[in-house]
Every structure is written in structure tokens, then in C-alpha cells.
Design a protein around this motif. Structure first.
Motif, mmCIF file in Angstrom:
data_model
loop_
_atom_site.group_PDB
_atom_site.id
_atom_site.type_symbol
_atom_site.label_atom_id
_atom_site.label_comp_id
_atom_site.label_asym_id
_atom_site.label_seq_id
_atom_site.Cartn_x
_atom_site.Cartn_y
_atom_site.Cartn_z
ATOM 1 N N THR A 121 -53.487 73.687 -15.483
ATOM 2 C CA THR A 121 -52.666 74.827 -15.913
ATOM 3 C C THR A 121 -51.189 74.536 -15.714
ATOM 4 O OG1 THR A 121 -54.460 76.324 -15.257
ATOM 5 C CG2 THR A 121 -52.300 77.306 -15.640
ATOM 6 N N ALA A 122 -50.855 73.895 -14.596
ATOM 7 C CA ALA A 122 -49.456 73.666 -14.252
ATOM 8 C C ALA A 122 -48.771 72.718 -15.233
ATOM 9 C CB ALA A 122 -49.352 73.116 -12.832
ATOM 10 N N ILE A 123 -49.466 71.672 -15.662
ATOM 11 C CA ILE A 123 -48.832 70.659 -16.518
ATOM 12 C C ILE A 123 -48.326 71.267 -17.831
ATOM 13 C CG2 ILE A 123 -49.242 68.561 -17.862
ATOM 14 C CD1 ILE A 123 -51.050 67.613 -15.573
ATOM 15 N N PRO A 124 -49.159 71.959 -18.619
ATOM 16 C CA PRO A 124 -48.622 72.536 -19.858
ATOM 17 C C PRO A 124 -47.611 73.657 -19.623
ATOM 18 C CG PRO A 124 -50.909 73.203 -19.552
ATOM 19 C CD PRO A 124 -50.621 72.153 -18.533
ATOM 20 N N LEU A 125 -47.770 74.420 -18.531
ATOM 21 C CA LEU A 125 -46.790 75.466 -18.241
ATOM 22 C C LEU A 125 -45.418 74.864 -17.960
ATOM 23 C CD1 LEU A 125 -48.747 78.012 -15.994
ATOM 24 C CD2 LEU A 125 -47.869 78.402 -18.312
ATOM 25 N N VAL A 126 -45.388 73.795 -17.169
ATOM 26 C CA VAL A 126 -44.109 73.139 -16.863
ATOM 27 C C VAL A 126 -43.510 72.534 -18.130
ATOM 28 C CG1 VAL A 126 -43.048 71.211 -15.623
ATOM 29 C CG2 VAL A 126 -44.656 72.717 -14.439
ATOM 30 N N ALA A 127 -44.345 71.871 -18.935
ATOM 31 C CA ALA A 127 -43.847 71.276 -20.182
ATOM 32 C C ALA A 127 -43.274 72.347 -21.106
ATOM 33 C CB ALA A 127 -44.969 70.511 -20.878
ATOM 34 N N ASP A 128 -43.948 73.491 -21.182
ATOM 35 C CA ASP A 128 -43.476 74.591 -22.018
ATOM 36 C C ASP A 128 -42.125 75.094 -21.539
ATOM 37 O OD1 ASP A 128 -43.938 76.667 -24.102
ATOM 38 O OD2 ASP A 128 -44.022 78.015 -22.387
ATOM 39 N N GLN A 129 -41.976 75.267 -20.233
ATOM 40 C CA GLN A 129 -40.700 75.732 -19.691
ATOM 41 C C GLN A 129 -39.590 74.705 -19.906
ATOM 42 O OE1 GLN A 129 -40.053 78.840 -18.352
ATOM 43 N NE2 GLN A 129 -42.073 79.211 -19.221
ATOM 44 N N MET A 130 -39.909 73.435 -19.723
ATOM 45 C CA MET A 130 -38.921 72.382 -19.949
ATOM 46 C C MET A 130 -38.425 72.407 -21.387
ATOM 47 S SD MET A 130 -40.977 69.403 -17.880
ATOM 48 C CE MET A 130 -40.194 68.049 -18.740
ATOM 49 N N PHE A 131 -39.343 72.550 -22.322
ATOM 50 C CA PHE A 131 -38.973 72.559 -23.744
ATOM 51 C C PHE A 131 -38.044 73.722 -24.062
ATOM 52 C CE2 PHE A 131 -39.851 74.391 -27.937
ATOM 53 C CZ PHE A 131 -39.415 73.353 -28.747
ATOM 54 N N HIS A 132 -38.422 74.927 -23.655
ATOM 55 C CA HIS A 132 -37.620 76.094 -24.010
ATOM 56 C C HIS A 132 -36.295 76.116 -23.260
ATOM 57 C CE1 HIS A 132 -41.479 77.595 -25.653
ATOM 58 N NE2 HIS A 132 -40.685 78.195 -26.503
ATOM 59 N N GLN A 133 -36.290 75.690 -22.014
ATOM 60 C CA GLN A 133 -35.043 75.702 -21.258
ATOM 61 C C GLN A 133 -34.032 74.742 -21.848
ATOM 62 O OE1 GLN A 133 -33.952 77.724 -18.840
ATOM 63 N NE2 GLN A 133 -35.844 78.879 -19.172
ATOM 64 N N VAL A 134 -34.464 73.521 -22.179
ATOM 65 C CA VAL A 134 -33.494 72.562 -22.713
ATOM 66 C C VAL A 134 -33.009 73.017 -24.081
ATOM 67 C CG1 VAL A 134 -35.103 70.991 -23.926
ATOM 68 C CG2 VAL A 134 -33.000 70.094 -22.926
ATOM 69 N N PHE A 135 -33.879 73.661 -24.858
ATOM 70 C CA PHE A 135 -33.484 74.142 -26.180
ATOM 71 C C PHE A 135 -32.417 75.216 -26.065
ATOM 72 C CE2 PHE A 135 -34.214 74.500 -30.675
ATOM 73 C CZ PHE A 135 -33.922 75.810 -30.979
ATOM 74 N N PHE A 136 -32.650 76.213 -25.205
ATOM 75 C CA PHE A 136 -31.694 77.317 -25.078
ATOM 76 C C PHE A 136 -30.417 76.885 -24.365
ATOM 77 C CE2 PHE A 136 -35.650 79.942 -25.490
ATOM 78 C CZ PHE A 136 -35.316 80.496 -26.716
ATOM 79 N N ILE A 137 -30.541 76.039 -23.354
ATOM 80 C CA ILE A 137 -29.359 75.610 -22.608
ATOM 81 C C ILE A 137 -28.435 74.791 -23.497
ATOM 82 C CG2 ILE A 137 -28.561 74.082 -20.760
ATOM 83 C CD1 ILE A 137 -31.023 75.012 -19.142
ATOM 84 N N ILE A 138 -29.013 73.838 -24.225
ATOM 85 C CA ILE A 138 -28.181 72.977 -25.064
ATOM 86 C C ILE A 138 -27.539 73.766 -26.189
ATOM 87 C CG2 ILE A 138 -28.268 71.075 -26.720
ATOM 88 C CD1 ILE A 138 -30.155 69.644 -24.852
ATOM 89 N N ASN A 139 -28.295 74.667 -26.835
ATOM 90 C CA ASN A 139 -27.714 75.457 -27.911
ATOM 91 C C ASN A 139 -26.598 76.357 -27.403
ATOM 92 O OD1 ASN A 139 -28.980 75.436 -30.809
ATOM 93 N ND2 ASN A 139 -30.624 74.950 -29.397
ATOM 94 N N GLY A 140 -26.688 76.805 -26.142
ATOM 95 C CA GLY A 140 -25.622 77.615 -25.571
ATOM 96 C C GLY A 140 -24.446 76.796 -25.092
ATOM 97 N N ALA A 141 -24.700 75.517 -24.764
ATOM 98 C CA ALA A 141 -23.648 74.686 -24.189
ATOM 99 C C ALA A 141 -22.902 73.843 -25.217
ATOM 100 C CB ALA A 141 -24.251 73.758 -23.121
ATOM 101 N N MET A 142 -23.430 73.723 -26.422
ATOM 102 C CA MET A 142 -22.773 72.889 -27.428
ATOM 103 C C MET A 142 -21.359 73.390 -27.718
ATOM 104 S SD MET A 142 -25.643 72.000 -30.301
ATOM 105 C CE MET A 142 -26.892 70.753 -30.007
ATOM 106 N N HIS A 143 -20.402 72.499 -27.658
ATOM 107 C CA HIS A 143 -19.011 72.856 -27.914
ATOM 108 C C HIS A 143 -18.834 73.146 -29.401
ATOM 109 C CE1 HIS A 143 -14.654 72.699 -28.005
ATOM 110 N NE2 HIS A 143 -14.653 72.711 -26.689
#
Length: 220
Positions: A121-143
């Protein structure tokens, strides 16, 4: 921008929303409906049978329609709310996690009987969070004044596929194989996190170096 899964649903949801405008029905009612549909899909997947997997796929599609309807109704009344948008985000995180838990519950022991259910359970949950976090963080941080080239194209390609996780689950669920969908999504999410975060870091590092070079004293 609507994801591909929402586009066929949008004309019907908008038409229904216009009819609901004069009625005393709050958009949050339909938010609760799509959340309940997602939870129902999770319980269906947890049964671990082809028939229940197809039921889960249908409930995910039903959740997508209700997800369109709550926003369309709020916009038709010209009363979109920050609290409603926040509630929707929170329930999305919970519902997507519940789908993963349901699939692992129904199929984990069949596919990986020697692996702990907690780890499965932990492996796909962590992968899912990693995917969404990097997507939202980068889109918010792009200059806004910088051109990111391939990174813009990558994130632009992913946006219409959202929500990727539930889309993969309903497609694989229709085939009676949601566990293979979960495996594929987990690998995709982890690979995307590694690729996108690495490209973004190297891109920004390159800009930082050029800025330092421009401001460093030059030898005459």
C-alpha cells in the motif's frame, strides 16, 4: 483546461446545472456524490473479482460526472467559492488514496503474496504523492519570464490526462485488471517524478549559473 475524461461529460453536466440553478440544491451535494462514488469504487476493487472491478470502473466514471456537475452548478449560479474548491481538493486526495488501498486489498495477496500489505500500500501511495507534489510545485515555481522548453511540453502533455491515476484505474478496471493498472501507474508516477524534478533542477541550476556569470566581476 478539462482533462480528456471530462470533455464528453461536460455538455450534459452544464445542461443539467442550468436546470438545477433555481432549485435549492447546493454544489456540495454533488461533491459528496462524487466522493461517495469514489469510495464505492474503492470497496468494489477491494472485492478482487472481475465483476467488482468493472463496477469500480463504472463508479469512477460516475464520480467524474458528479465532479463536473458540482463546479458547473457553482459557475452557473455565479457563486464559485474558495471553501468549495478547498473541500474538493481535500476530498480528491482522500478518494484517490482510497482507490489505491482498495486495489491493494483486493489484489495484493494474489499478485505479491510474499510482500507485506502495508508495504504494497505504501509504495503506490508514496509514488502518487511524489508525482502530484512535483507537478504542482514546479508549475507554481516556474518563473514567468523564463522559457523551460521541454519541461513546459511535458507538463502541458500531462495536464489533459489528469486525473491520471483514476483514469488508469477505470480503464484497467473495465478489463478486470485494476492491479496491473496500479502497477503501471506506480512505475509511471515514480519515473515522472524523477525525470521532471531532475530536469527542473538542472534547468534552474543552469539559469543560476548564467546569472552568476553575468554579475561576476570580469578580468580586464
Amino acid at each position: 483546461m478539462d482533462g480528456y475524461i471530462y470533455r464528453p461529460m461536460r455538455p450534459l453536466s452544464r445542461a443539467l446545472a442550468r436546470r438545477l440553478v433555481p432549485l435549492p440544491v447546493a454544489p456540495d451535494v454533488f461533491t459528496a456524490c462524487w466522493f461517495a462514488s469514489y469510495l464505492g469504487a474503492a470497496f468494489a476493487f477491494a472485492e478482487g473479482t472481475p465483476a467488482s472491478a468493472r463496477l469500480g470502473a463504472g463508479l469512477i466514471l460516475l464520480a467524474g460526472f458528479f465532479d463536473c456537475l458540482d463546479g458547473d452548478l457553482a459557475r452557473a449560479r455565479e457563486r464559485p467559492s474558495v471553501s468549495g474548491a478547498f473541500l474538493e481538493q481535500v476530498l480528491h486526495w482522500i478518494s484517490q488514496a482510497s482507490l489505491i488501498v482498495g486495489i491493494v486489498q483486493g489484489y495484493g495477496a494474489q499478485v505479491f503474496p510474499e510482500v507485506s500489505p502495508v508495504l504494497l500500500t505504501a509504495i503506490p501511495l508514496v509514488a502518487d504523492q511524489m508525482f502530484h507534489q512535483v507537478f504542482f510545485i514546479i508549475n507554481g515555481a516556474m518563473h514567468p519570464e523564463r522559457h523551460y522548453g521541454m519541461l513546459h511540453r511535458m507538463t502541458g502533455t500531462l495536464l489533459p490526462l489528469m486525473p491520471i491515476n483514476s483514469n488508469v484505474f477505470w480503464i484497467s478496471g473495465l478489463l478486470g485488471l485494476p492491479h496491473y493498472g496500479l502497477i503501471a501507474y506506480t512505475l509511471f508516477a515514480a519515473a515522472t517524478f524523477i525525470c521532471v524534478s531532475s530536469i527542473y533542477y538542472l534547468w534552474e541550476k543552469g539559469y543560476d549559473r548564467r546569472v552568476e556569470d553575468e554579475h561576476s566581476p570580469r578580468e580586464e
